[in-house]
Design an enzyme around this catalytic site. Structure first.
Site, PDB file in Angstrom:
ATOM      1  N   CYS A 148       0.798  -1.227   0.000  1.00 27.42           N
ATOM      2  CA  CYS A 148       0.000   0.000   0.000  1.00 27.42           C
ATOM      3  C   CYS A 148       0.832   1.278   0.000  1.00 27.42           C
ATOM      4  CB  CYS A 148      -0.950  -0.002   1.205  1.00 27.42           C
ATOM      5  SG  CYS A 148      -2.192  -1.333   1.137  1.00 27.42           S
ATOM      6  N   TYR A 149       2.091   1.219   0.415  1.00 28.77           N
ATOM      7  CA  TYR A 149       2.903   2.434   0.409  1.00 28.77           C
ATOM      8  C   TYR A 149       3.717   2.580  -0.873  1.00 28.77           C
ATOM      9  CZ  TYR A 149       6.482  -0.826   2.237  1.00 28.77           C
ATOM     10  OH  TYR A 149       7.326  -1.898   2.430  1.00 28.77           O
TER      11      TYR A 149
END
Length: 350
Positions: A148-149
Site C-alpha cells: 500500500c505504500y
C-alpha cells in the site's frame, strides 16, 4: 541550485463492476458460527465502504455468483495472472487517459509504475509504454510488491529523477487488481481483510514545472517487531492477504512518537493518508489528535473505492489537487513491514 519536483496532475480510473455488496453476501455465508456472522454484519456496516470495483469478467453477475470467476472451483494463480496481464495495462491506460485530459503528456522521459497484485513479463510498464507510443528511450522503473505504500516509493523515485534531471517529465502509474485474490476461507479476520480491497489505477505527471503539489523530503521507517502484521503470501491460488487486527494499534503507537513525522501535525492543513480501512484512519486521527474532518479526502476515497493498495494514496492526492492549494500537506501510507512511508507537500498558489 536545488530543483523542486511537483505533482502537476493526477488521473484516476476504476473498472465498471461494483462487487462490494455481492462479496459481503458471499463472505457472510462462509461463517458457520452465527455469532461470528452477526459480528461480521456489524463490522461490514461500520467499514465506511459503499463501493468496490473489479476487473473480473461479468458473465451472469458478480464473480461469486453462479458462472462467476470464483463460482465452482478456486482459480489457480496462473488463471488469475492471465487476467492481470490483460486487465492491468487496460486499467492503467484509462488512468493515463484521465491524466492526459488535465495536462499535456508530450515529451515523457521516464515511466515509474507500481503494482503489487500481479506479475507479467514483459511488464505492465513495457506494455503501457508501447500502448502510449512512448519513445523507446524512455527510462522505466517497475516498483513491485511493496504494497500500500508503493505510491510513495514511486513518487519518491520520480522526485529523485527530477532533482537530478531538471527537464525530466516523469509519468508515475499505480495499478492494482486486488479482487483477483479472493481466497477460500471461513475465518472472520481474513474475510474482513478481503472485504476491504478493490481495483483501481492512478497516473501522475511529476516535473519541475511549478504547478500542483511540491514534493518535500520523503521519510520512511519500519515499525519494530511488526513483520507479521501485514503479509501477502504467494500460493497456488493467488496472493493470500494477512492483515492483523493489531495494525491500527501499532500505527497509533508509532504515531505517538513526535519524531515519527517530519512536520508537526498542528501545522498540517491537508492530510493525504492511505485509506487502508476505517480503523486505520481512526487510529491516525486519534494518535495525532486531529479533527474528525481532517481525513475527509481519505474517507471519501475509502467510501467510493475501498482499499486499492498503492493506487489509494494517489486517489487521495487527486482530490487534494482538485481543491484549494494547501499551505502544508503530509502524505502518509502504511504497508508490509510494517512500514510507514510519506512525504510533506505544499500547494503552488495560482
Amino acid at each position: 541550485m536545488s530543483v523542486t519536483a511537483h505533482i502537476n496532475a493526477i488521473g484516476t480510473a476504476v473498472p465498471d463492476q461494483d462487487i462490494h455488496q455481492a462479496f459481503i453476501g458471499w463472505a457472510r455465508a462462509q461463517l458457520r458460527d452465527p455469532r461470528q456472522a452477526k459480528l461480521f454484519d456489524r463490522m461490514a456496516q461500520r467499514s465506511c465502504i459503499t463501493h468496490r470495483w473489479s476487473v473480473l469478467p461479468q458473465v451472469t453477475g458478480s464473480p461469486v455468483d453462479p458462472e462467476g470467476f470464483y463460482a465452482d472451483s478456486w482459480p489457480t494463480t496462473a488463471q488469475r495472472m492471465a487476467i492481470y496481464g490483460r486487465a492491468a495495462p487496460d486499467l492503467a491506460a484509462q488512468a493515463v487517459d484521465a491524466l492526459a485530459a488535465k495536462v499535456s503528456l508530450d515529451g515523457i522521459t521516464h515511466l515509474v509504475l507500481a503494482s503489487c497484485t500481479g506479475f507479467t513479463a514483459p511488464g505492465v510498464d513495457q506494455i503501457l509504454a508501447q500502448r502510449l507510443d512512448l519513445s523507446p528511450s524512455v527510462e522505466r522503473l517497475l516498483v513491485g510488491y511493496m504494497g500500500c505504500y508503493a505510491a510513495v516509493a514511486a513518487l519518491r523515485s520520480a522526485r529523485h529523477i527530477v532533482r537530478s534531471q531538471a527537464d525530466a517529465r516523469v509519468l508515475v502509474v499505480c495499478v492494482e487488481l486486488s479482487t483477483l485474490h479472493l481466497q477460500a476461507d471461513s475465518e472472520l479476520e481474513p474475510l474482513l481483510a478481503m472485504l476491504q480491497f478493490g481495483d483501481g489505477a492512478a497516473a501522475a505527471l511529476v516535473t519541475s514545472d511549478p504547478s500542483g503539489l511540491a514534493i518535500g523530503q520523503p521519510f520512511s521507517t519500519n515499525l519494530p517487531a511488526s513483520g507479521d502484521l501485514i503479509r501477502w503470501d504467494l500460493g497456488d491460488h493467488g496472493f493470500a492477504m494477512h492483515l492483523s487486527g493489531e495494525v491500527p494499534g501499532a500505527i497509533g503507537a508509532a504515531l505517538a512518537d513526535p519524531a515519527m513525522l517530519p512536520v508537526a501535525p498542528e501545522t498540517v492543513d491537508s492530510w493525504a493518508v492511505h485509506a487502508g480501512g476505517r480503523s486505520i484512519l481512526d487510529a491516525v486521527t486519534h494518535a495525532l489528535h486531529l479533527s474528525h474532518d481532517a481525513l475527509d479526502d481519505s474517507r471519501a476515497v475509502l467510501d467510493a473505492n475501498g482499499n486499492m493498495s498503492s493506487a489509494t494514496l494517489m486517489f487521495v492526492l487527486a482530490r487534494i489537487l482538485d481543491g484549494p492549494p494547501p499551505t502544508q500537506g503530509l502524505a502518509l501510507a502504511f504497508g508490509p513491514g510494517l512500514a510507514a512511508e510519506g512525504f510533506p507537500f505544499t500547494g503552488v498558489q495560482p
